[in-house]
Design a protein around this motif. Structure first.
Motif: not given
Length: 177
Positions: A21, A26, A43, A47-49, A56-60, A163
């Motif tokens: 990240l 991602k 995810a 992305v949120g917190r 925000a960071y990229a997670a899918i 997280c």
């Protein structure tokens, strides 16, 4: 929470995700059933917190796009639902977190193989009988149980810790000096 090996694996996984990240890459996450729900949960935390307001960071979570899932399953078979998405979305430097309580889900194993071919860092969460999954992972967290609900509880507790560590590490780096 007293298992030193489990905690060490979680810390290493947090470091690997933080690195991806931090470098603008991602986190892709796959799982079936309850593990799909955990993938979405993780995810959302990235992305949120998790606890702090931060970038925000990229997670899918790859189980969420019903059009992609159904089209890929129809055209290529259910075993390819995640691998095809990893092939389309994954890039060298990204990380793939594969969650499988059994460690034997064909679509999860296919996603890991594709991730390795494409240069993604592979991370697995599994239970005590997840040898097949472990063989395809650069980093592995093994819940010391073969009981699915217990494995899922351990995975989610470890995911929250990961997280938290990822968020804290990234926040330390963006804090004003």
């Amino acid at each position: 929470m007293q298992d030193a090996g489990l905690l060490a694996a979680a810390r290493k996984i947090a470091d690997v995700i933080t690195l991806a990240l931090r470098e603008g890459n991602k986190l892709l996450i796959v799982g079936n059933g309850g593990s799909a729900a955990d993938a979405q949960h993780i995810a959302a935390e990235i992305v949120g917190r998790y606890k702090q307001d931060r970038p925000a960071y990229a997670a899918i979570a790859l189980a969420t796009d019903t059009s992609a899932l159904t089209a890929i399953a129809n055209d290529y078979g259910f075993e390819q639902v995640f691998a095809r998405q990893v092939a389309g979305l994954g890039r060298r430097g990204d990380a793939l977190l594969a969650i499988s309580t059994s460690g034997r889900s064909p679509n999860i194993l296919a996603a890991l193989r594709t991730a390795r071919e494409r240069g993604l860092t592979t991370i697995g969460f599994t239970g005590s009988k997840g040898e097949a999954l472990g063989a395809l992972c650069d980093h592995l967290l093994v819940a010391p149980s073969d009981d699915t609900p217990v494995i899922q509880q351990i995975h989610l507790a470890m995911a929250h810790g990961i997280c938290d560590e990822v968020e804290q590490a990234l926040m330390r780096e963006t804090a004003p000096k």
